[in-house]
Design a protein around this motif. Structure first.
Motif, PDB file in Angstrom:
ATOM      1  N   THR A  16       0.835  -1.203   0.000  1.00  0.00           N
ATOM      2  CA  THR A  16       0.000   0.000   0.000  1.00  0.00           C
ATOM      3  C   THR A  16       0.866   1.248   0.000  1.00  0.00           C
ATOM      4  N   LEU A  19       2.391   1.820  -3.468  1.00  0.00           N
ATOM      5  CA  LEU A  19       1.386   2.300  -4.407  1.00  0.00           C
ATOM      6  C   LEU A  19       1.027   3.757  -4.134  1.00  0.00           C
ATOM      7  N   ARG A  23       1.688   6.909  -6.771  1.00  0.00           N
ATOM      8  CA  ARG A  23       0.633   7.788  -7.262  1.00  0.00           C
ATOM      9  C   ARG A  23       0.973   9.256  -7.027  1.00  0.00           C
ATOM     10  N   LEU A  59      -8.716   1.047  -6.260  1.00  0.00           N
ATOM     11  CA  LEU A  59      -8.800  -0.405  -6.139  1.00  0.00           C
ATOM     12  C   LEU A  59     -10.201  -0.910  -5.830  1.00  0.00           C
ATOM     13  N   ILE A 112      -4.286  -8.040  -5.463  1.00  0.00           N
ATOM     14  CA  ILE A 112      -4.749  -6.776  -6.036  1.00  0.00           C
ATOM     15  C   ILE A 112      -3.698  -5.690  -5.840  1.00  0.00           C
ATOM     16  N   LEU A 113      -3.144  -5.606  -4.640  1.00  0.00           N
ATOM     17  CA  LEU A 113      -2.111  -4.613  -4.364  1.00  0.00           C
ATOM     18  C   LEU A 113      -0.860  -4.869  -5.202  1.00  0.00           C
ATOM     19  N   GLU A 115      -0.617  -6.433  -8.138  1.00  0.00           N
ATOM     20  CA  GLU A 115      -0.861  -6.095  -9.543  1.00  0.00           C
ATOM     21  C   GLU A 115      -0.828  -4.582  -9.751  1.00  0.00           C
ATOM     22  N   ALA A 116      -1.403  -3.845  -8.808  1.00  0.00           N
ATOM     23  CA  ALA A 116      -1.410  -2.386  -8.937  1.00  0.00           C
ATOM     24  C   ALA A 116       0.000  -1.814  -8.855  1.00  0.00           C
ATOM     25  N   THR A 117       0.825  -2.317  -7.953  1.00  0.00           N
ATOM     26  CA  THR A 117       2.187  -1.790  -7.833  1.00  0.00           C
ATOM     27  C   THR A 117       3.030  -2.169  -9.042  1.00  0.00           C
ATOM     28  N   GLY A 119       2.042  -2.298 -11.927  1.00  0.00           N
ATOM     29  CA  GLY A 119       1.649  -1.413 -13.003  1.00  0.00           C
ATOM     30  C   GLY A 119       2.240  -0.023 -12.900  1.00  0.00           C
ATOM     31  N   GLU A 120       3.006   0.230 -11.842  1.00  0.00           N
ATOM     32  CA  GLU A 120       3.632   1.538 -11.629  1.00  0.00           C
ATOM     33  C   GLU A 120       5.114   1.458 -11.984  1.00  0.00           C
TER      34      GLU A 120
END
Length: 379
Positions: A16, A19, A23, A59, A112-113, A115-117, A119-120
């Motif tokens: 978290t 991420l 952002r 998310l 989920i976390l 995959e999101a990270t 993508g950064e």
């Protein structure tokens, strides 16, 4: 701005934080001991204070695909199965606290976390790297790691210790790494929803209180499975032994589970600090606590959101500001969690008095007692 962050640990708090920093345009490198991210444990309760942050990170849709928004939490006496109080969640939670109450499998949340990270572009993930030590440097912070049989040093502008209960980074913040045995063990498992006794209900969180133990049941995997957590005396050898003398639905639910994961419970007294110099702590590394208020993951998410915001704002000392923002709130959670588990495990006349008090207290009063947790906003 202190520069690139080093993050020790790729759990819920560490991911978290990475991420939230990304952002805001702040790069980070996560250093994780595990060679592959396979989260242990079972369910996580994402109360509105945590859901609000995850929704703001974009998310919400991914969470709702795998999570459940329980309609209510029901508190019952484990011996008689008598419902003592039902507190409405669902739409009521969103109206009162401004964000949904979700329950989710821990591995789904971590996926989920992760995959999101990934993508950064500003997040680097280093797996299979054990942190041997951490320290401040002239221009930031550094960790010594062991990876593939060799030691190396990684440097960054600052360091966040999200490395859990037995944190190595704590020593660099001049805090002891020791934890306190509680004499309690959590038994965790999941059960197909169809095998759950009807007395529990798959659309709600059920909390059953018994002498020396309590059982929490709630849906995961979009309601296809039920998460069970049974907490009691660690001298008792099996979950079935903990619920001897309880009502049939509790005994049946425990008996239906073929495999349990035992989890010894530890905690710490509140610490005097959460940071030192260019090093800060989040999650269990900062404030290990008992799970009786279901806020371990949520408070790690809160820590991450606050730390990322303050670093991005670039004040004169973001880490001291982080400590001021979080220290007393986290200490309050630790002390309230200790008190709550004592209340949950009462027996005899004390348990009868507790049950009478719960039944007599209006739901609005009990919900009001949760406002300080669920209504929190990072401002």
């Amino acid at each position: 701005m202190p520069g690139r962050a080093l993050i020790a640990g790729a759990g819920i708090g560490g991911l978290t934080l990475a991420l939230a920093l990304a952002r805001r345009g702040i790069p980070s490198q996560i250093v994780e001991r595990a060679a592959a991210l396979e989260e242990t444990g079972a369910g996580v309760q994402l109360s509105p204070n945590a859901s609000r942050i995850l929704d703001a990170l974009g998310l919400g849709r991914a969470l709702d695909a795998v999570a459940t928004r329980p309609e209510a939490v029901t508190i019952a006496d484990g011996v008689s199965a008598r419902a003592l109080k039902t507190l409405q969640l669902g739409a009521e939670a969103e109206r009162r606290w401004g964000a949904p109450y979700r329950v989710v499998h821990r591995s789904d949340l971590q996926a989920i976390l992760l995959e999101a990270t990934r993508g950064e572009t500003g997040v680097e993930l280093t797996l299979g790297a054990e942190i041997l030590s951490a320290r401040e440097t002239t221009f930031g912070a550094a960790v010594e790691i062991a990876k593939d049989g060799a030691a190396e040093m990684i440097e960054g502008g600052w360091l966040a210790g999200a490395d859990g209960l037995r944190s190595v980074v704590r020593r660099a913040v001049k805090l002891p790494a020791t934890v306190q045995a509680t004499g309690l063990r959590a038994w965790r498992t999941v059960l197909p929803a169809g095998a759950l006794p009807e007395a529990f209900g798959i659309r709600r969180v059920s909390v059953w209180l018994g002498p020396g133990a309590h059982l929490v049941v709630y849906p995961v995997r979009a309601g296809r499975e039920a998460n069970l957590v049974l907490i009691g005396d660690d001298r008792i050898q099996t979950p079935a032994d903990l619920v001897v003398g309880w009502a049939a639905p509790a005994r049946d639910a425990v008996a239906a589970c073929s495999s349990w994961t035992p989890w010894p419970l530890y905690d710490r007294a509140p610490d005097a600090r959460m940071q030192h110099g260019r090093i800060a702590l989040i999650g269990d590394a900062a404030h290990a606590t008992l799970p009786s208020l279901a806020q371990g993951a949520a408070f790690a998410i809160e820590d991450a959101a606050t730390l990322a915001r303050l670093v991005a704002e670039g004040g004169p000392d973001a880490f001291a500001a982080y400590e001021r923002a979080r220290l007393m709130r986290c200490a309050k959670l630790q002390m309230r969690s200790r008190r709550q588990i004592r209340i949950d495990h009462l027996s005899g006349l004390a348990a009868r008095a507790r049950n009478l008090a719960l039944a007599a207290t209006p739901a609005s009063v009990l919900l009001g007692g949760l406002d300080w947790i669920y209504g929190w906003r990072d401002d």
